[in-house]
Design a protein around this motif. Structure first.
Motif: not given
Lengths: 271, 589
Positions: A202, A216, A218-223, A237-239
Motif C-alpha cells: 500500500f 490502491w 484494489m481498494v479504491g484509494f486515489p493516492g 459517488v465512486p471516485f
C-alpha cells in the motif's frame, strides 16, 4: 456509458448536489450524483492492472537480500497477500523489492530506534520490541532460522518449494509461536514481515512495491491527490480517476488543476 | 569546557506551539527571548510541499516528524515493581521534533474543556458527595476557573482561525452546536467544516437516539481568514493528509502559519535550532533558575543564562527535565509523597466500525484532520454519574480523517489476519465502512507517574524518563459504559454489521493510540500536591514556568490543544502584567 457530460453540466450537477448534500438524500440529488459519477473519465481506481496470473514476476536489483533470502521473502509475502485471477498479490506488486530497499536503507539499519542495552528479550508484549537486532539483522537471522526449521521438518525442502497450504502452516506456526526459533520469538519475526508486507502493498510505488498502484486500485484509494474540497459532500459517488503517485511527474500539476483563477471545479472530468 | 552564551531575559525550552505563543508575546513586551529547539527549522515553503508530503510510509509509518528515540526515549512499565524497559520504537504516542512541534502535524481537533473540569474535585464532592470515589482517584482542582480562562480560549481560537458551530454563546444554547459546552463569549471565528457521509450517517443515527450531534471544532480552516496578528490562512482542501503531515495549503493552523512569523520578525526573539536541552540550572540558595544547559549541533555543552526559564517541551519532557535538574520533590508511589511526575494521565480511547458491505461509497480519503460529527452527551458534565462508580466521560465522533490504506483498512471481527480472506475483506470494506471513536477522559491514579529510570540512559548519558502506566479501574468502567452507548449508535446507523473495540487489556506502548499525554507537572492550589500555581509558575523557583498539557491535573474527555493554547496566553498575560514588574511568586503559600 455512452453520453459524456459537458463541463458546464458537470458544474451544475456538482452545484445541486453540493447544496443538497447537507439535507437528507432525495431522488434528484441521487441522480445528480450519478451524473457526476458517470462523467469521471477514465475509470481507473477499481480497475485491476493488466496482469497474467502465474506469469513470472519481474525482480529488480536487490540491495540487501541475497538470492535465497529473496526467494523466501517472495514466497512468504505471496502467501500473506495472495494473487487471485483478477487481482495480483504481493509478489507481483513488488513487495520483495520494497522490503529489500527498506532493509538496505535507514529503516533496516535501525535508524530512529533506541538500541542501547541491557537487553531483556522475553519482555511482555506491552513493553514492545526488546530484541537487540536492527530490522535488517532480524530478517537475516530470522530467514535463516525459518529455513532451517523447514528443511529439518519438511524432508529437506526449502520453504519456497512447499505447496501453499504447507507454507501457510509454517507461517501460522510463526504467528502463534508454536514454531520456536533459536534466536528470537517467532511472532516478532512474523509480525515484522506481515507489517512490512502490508506497507509494501500500500505504500507509494516510489518505494518499490505497490506496482502500478495495484494496492490502491484494489481498494479504491486515489493516492497523493491534494484536494477533494468539492467532492467531500457528494455522497455515494465512486471516485474513478486514476490514482496518483508522488513520483508521477504530472502529480504536481494535477494538484493545482481545479484551483486556478477561474474558480473551483471538482476536477473530476479530466486529468 | 562549557560554552557560555550572552544572557537573555527568557529561555524557552522547545520550539513548538507554546514557545511560539510565549516567544511572540514576551518579545513584544520588550524581553529578549531565545527558544531552544532540539530539532531543525521547518517552514510551509519549502518543507511542507506536495506531492512528496502525501507519503503515508515516510510520515505516518516511519514517523518523519516525530521524536528520534535513538537520542532520547522513555522507559515504560505497566505497574510499580515491574522492570521498566526502553521504548525502542515509537508507538503509543508521537512527540514531535522540529520547529512548530506537534502543532505542525496535528489533526486540528480543537475542543474546549467543559467548565467543571477545572474544579473537578470540588464539583464531584458537591454533586456526588466526598465518598463517591475511592482514594485512588486523585483528581484535583486546577486553581483556575473556566470563566477566567474563557477570554484566552476565545483569543487562541481567533489566532488559529478555528472553524465550528457554537453551541452556547453567553448562556444561549445555539442550534447546530454543542449544547453541552461552557458558555463562550463569541462564536467561532469561522463556520464549521463540510459534512462527510461518515458524519452525516452518524449524526442522523445519533439524533434519532435523542443525542445532540454537531460538527467537530476544527483548525482545518474553512475560508480565507486573517488572524488578529495579520496572518492569512487558506480554506482547507480536504486532502486527507493532516496528521502526521505538514499542510502545504496554509490551511491547517500551525505555529508557522499563525504565530511564528511575527515572533521571528522581532529582533528580541531568536529560534535556536538543534539545541538539545539537558537541564535547567538553578541557584540552591536564592531558589531561582539561572538558565539552561544544552548540547548544540556540534555536540558542545552550552550554558544559556536567563532571568526566566519556561519549559515548553512535550508533556513528558517538562517534568522529566525537572527531575533531571533536581527541581522539586520527585513523586514516590510508595509513600504517595512528592509532586514532580505525579498525576500522569493519558486518554481513554475506544472505537467502533459500521460495515455497509458495499451498500455505501464512503470515500474515506476525502478527509481532513478534524472533519467529523460528534456528540458530547457523555462528556463528564453532560450526564449523571450516580450509581455508575466512575467519574469522567468523553465525546463520541465519526471522524473522516484518513483513508491512507497502510493503516486504514477496516475489516470485521473474525476476518483472517492475512491471506486471501484478509485481502478480499480489505477490498470489500475499505470504501464502505464508517469508523467511530470514543475520546475519553483519563483519571489520575497513585501508581501512574513519571520518574527517572535507574538503568537506561539517553545519548547524553542522562537517565531516561520512566513511565509507569496502566488504565485505572475508573477509566475502564467509564470506557465500558460509554463504549456501549457508541455501539448503540453504530447499531442504529444501518450497516450490515458492526465491530466494537473494547478497552479490556493492559495499556501497551506498542499500538498508536493518541499523543494526548498529560500531567506530571500539574497546576493546583497546594504546593504539596502540585508543581505550578494557577499561573503555571513553579512553586519552588518563581522564575521557572511550565507550559503545555504537563500541567493538567487530570485529562478531560477532549483533545488538549485548545486548553494548552489558552493556558499559554493566560500565563503570558500573568508574566507581562504582573511578574515582569515585580518578580516573585504570584501566589503566596
Amino acid at each position: 456509458m455512452t453520453e459524456k457530460l459537458s463541463r458546464r453540466d458537470l458544474l451544475k450537477a456538482a452545484g445541486v448536489a453540493g447544496v443538497a448534500a447537507t439535507v437528507p438524500e432525495t431522488a434528484s440529488t441521487e441522480a445528480a450524483h450519478q451524473q457526476v459519477a458517470q462523467a469521471n473519465l477514465p475509470p481507473a481506481v477499481g480497475q485491476p492492472p493488466a496482469y497474467v496470473p502465474g506469469a513470472p514476476v519481474e525482480r529488480g536489483v536487490l540491495f540487501f537480500l541475497n538470492d535465497e533470502e529473496a526467494r523466501f521473502i517472495e514466497a512468504a509475502v505471496e502467501r500473506l497477500i495472495p494473487a487471485e485471477p483478477e487481482w495480483p498479490g504481493a509478489a507481483w506488486a513488488g513487495v520483495l523489492n520494497f522490503i529489500d530497499r527498506q532493509l538496505a536503507a535507514a529503516y533496516g539499519a535501525g535508524a530512529r530506534m533506541y538500541l542501547k542495552g541491557p537487553w531483556i528479550p522475553d519482555a511482555p508484549p506491552q513493553q514492545g520490541y526488546q530484541l537487540r537486532y536492527t530490522p535488517a539483522q532480524l530478517y537475516r537471522i530470522g530467514i535463516a532460522e525459518v529455513r532451517a526449521h523447514v528443511t529439518a521438518n519438511y524432508g529437506g525442502r526449502e520453504f519456497w518449494d512447499l505447496n501453499a497450504p504447507v507454507m501457510d502452516e509454517v507461517l501460522s506456526g510463526l504467528e502463534s509461536g508454536s514454531i520456536q526459533l533459536p534466536s528470537m520469538p517467532s511472532p516478532v519475526f512474523f509480525e515484522t514481515l506481515l507489517a512490512n508486507t502490508v506497507e509494501g502493498f500500500f505504500a507509494d510505488p516510489v518505494y518499490g512495491g505497490n506496482r502500478e498502484m495495484v494496492g490502491w486500485r484494489m481498494v479504491g484509494f486515489p493516492g497523493a491527490y491534494a484536494q477533494y474540497v468539492d467532492l467531500v459532500e457528494l455522497y455515494n459517488v465512486p471516485f474513478t480517476r486514476p490514482p496518483i503517485s508522488i513520483g508521477d511527474t504530472g502529480a504536481r500539476h494535477a494538484y493545482l488543476e481545479g484551483h486556478t483563477q477561474a474558480g473551483h471545479t471538482h476536477g473530476a472530468q479530466k486529468r | 569546557m562549557v560554552l557560555r552564551m550572552k544572557p537573555v531575559d527568557v529561555a524557552l525550552v522547545g520550539g513548538g506551539l507554546t514557545a511560539a505563543i510565549l516567544g511572540k508575546e514576551l518579545a513584544e513586551a520588550g524581553l529578549t527571548v531565545v527558544a531552544l529547539e532540539r530539532g531543525g527549522m521547518r517552514q510551509t515553503v519549502p518543507d511542507f510541499q506536495s506531492p512528496t508530503m502525501h507519503d503515508e510510509l515516510k510520515f505516518d509509518v516511519r514517523h518523519a516528524y516525530a521524536q528520534d528515540v535513538s537520542v532520547q526515549t522513555l522507559s515504560f512499565r505497566n505497574f510499580v515493581g515491574q522492570q521498566a524497559l526502553p521504548m525502542r520504537q515509537l508507538g503509543s504516542f508521537l512527540p514531535a521534533e522540529g520547529v512548530g512541534g506537534g502543532a505542525v502535524h496535528w489533526n486540528g481537533q480543537t475542543w474546549r474543556f467543559q467548565p467543571e473540569w477545572f474544579a473537578l474535585r470540588s464539583w464531584v464532592n458537591e454533586r456526588y458527595g466526598p465518598d463517591f470515589l475511592d482514594d485512588d482517584v486523585t483528581i484535583q482542582d486546577w486553581g483556575i476557573t473556566y470563566e477566567e480562562l474563557e477570554p484566552y480560549y476565545t483569543f487562541f481560537e481567533k489566532v488559529m482561525g478555528i472553524s465550528g458551530a457554537p453551541g452556547n454563546v453567553k448562556g444561549q444554547i445555539q442550534v447546530g452546536g454543542n449544547p453541552f459546552e461552557g458558555p463562550r463569549s463569541e462564536p467561532y471565528p469561522n463556520p464549521p467544516m463540510k459534512q462527510s457521509q461518515s458524519g452525516y450517517l452518524f449524526g442522523q443515527a445519533a439524533a434519532q437516539l435523542g443525542y445532540h450531534p454537531f460538527p467537530v471544532p476544527s483548525a482545518n480552516v474553512t475560508r480565507h481568514y486573517t488572524n488578529p496578528f495579520g496572518a492569512k490562512i487558506n480554506p482547507c482542501m480536504y486532502c486527507g493528509f493532516c496528521d502526521p503531515f505538514g499542510c502545504e495549503h496554509y490551511a491547517k493552523a500551525s505555529p508557522q502559519v499563525c504565530i511564528l512569523p511575527f515572533a521571528l520578525a522581532n529582533k528580541n526573539f531568536e529560534m535556536r535550532t538543534h539545541a538539545y536541552v539537558l537541564r535547567v540550572e538553578w541557584d540552591r540558595q536564592a531558589k531561582v533558575a539561572t538558565g539552561v544547559t544544552y548540547v548544540d549541533a556540534q555536540g558542545r555543552e552550552v550554558f544559556q543564562p536567563a532571568n526566566m526559564v519556561v519549559l515548553c517541551a512535550f508533556a513528558h519532557h517538562n517534568p522529566i527535565l525537572m527531575l533531571q535538574s533536581g527541581i522539586g520533590q520527585p513523586y514516590d508511589p510508595a509513600t504517595r509523597t512528592g509532586m514532580v511526575g505525579r498525576n500522569y494521565t493519558y486518554q481513554t480511547m475506544t472505537g467502533a466500525e459500521v460495515f455497509y458491505d458495499g451498500g455505501k461509497v464512503i470515500n474515506p480519503f476525502m478527509a481532513a484532520g478534524a472533519l467529523g460529527t460528534a456528540i458530547d452527551d457523555f462528556n463528564n458534565g453532560s450526564f449523571d454519574h450516580t450509581g455508575l462508580g466512575f467519574i469522567g466521560g468523553g465525546y463520541i465522533a465519526a471522524y473522516q480523517t484518513t483513508g491512507r490504506p497502510i493503516y486504514y483498512h477496516p475489516v470485521p471481527e473474525g476476518t483472517p489476519r492475512w491471506g486471501l480472506g484478509w485481502k478480499q475483506a480489505v477490498r470489500r470494506h475499505y470504501n464502505s465502512t464508517v469508523s467511530l471513536s470514543f475520546h475519553g477522559s483519563s483519571a489520575p491514579h497513585p501508581n501512574n507517574y513519571l520518574g527517572l529510570d535507574p538503568t537506561y540512559t539517553d545519548a547524553f548519558g542522562q537517565p531516561l524518563g520512566m513511565l509507569t502506566y496502566d488504565f485505572p479501574y475508573n477509566d475502564r468502567l467509564m470506557a465500558r459504559y460509554i463504549t456501549e452507548k457508541m455501539a448503540g449508535i453504530a447499531q442504529a446507523m444501518g450497516g450490515k454489521q458492526i465491530g466494537v473495540g473494547w478497552l479490556d487489556d493492559h495499556y501497551s506502548i506498542v499500538p498508536y493510540q493518541t499523543t494526548h499525554n498529560t500531567g506530571g507537572a500539574i497546576m493546583g492550589t497546594d504546593p504539596k500536591t502540585s508543581v505550578v500555581n494557577r499561573y503555571l509558575q513553579s512553586w519552588d523557583l518563581h522564575n521557572l514556568w511550565v507550559m503545555g498539557s504537563s500541567v493538567f491535573p487530570q485529562n478531560a474527555g477532549y483533545n488538549p490543544t485548545d486548553t494548552v493554547g489558552a493556558l499559554a496566553y493566560w500565563a503570558a498575560d500573568a508574566m507581562i502584567k504582573q511578574y515582569i514588574k515585580n518578580p516573585g511568586p504570584l501566589v503566596q503559600t
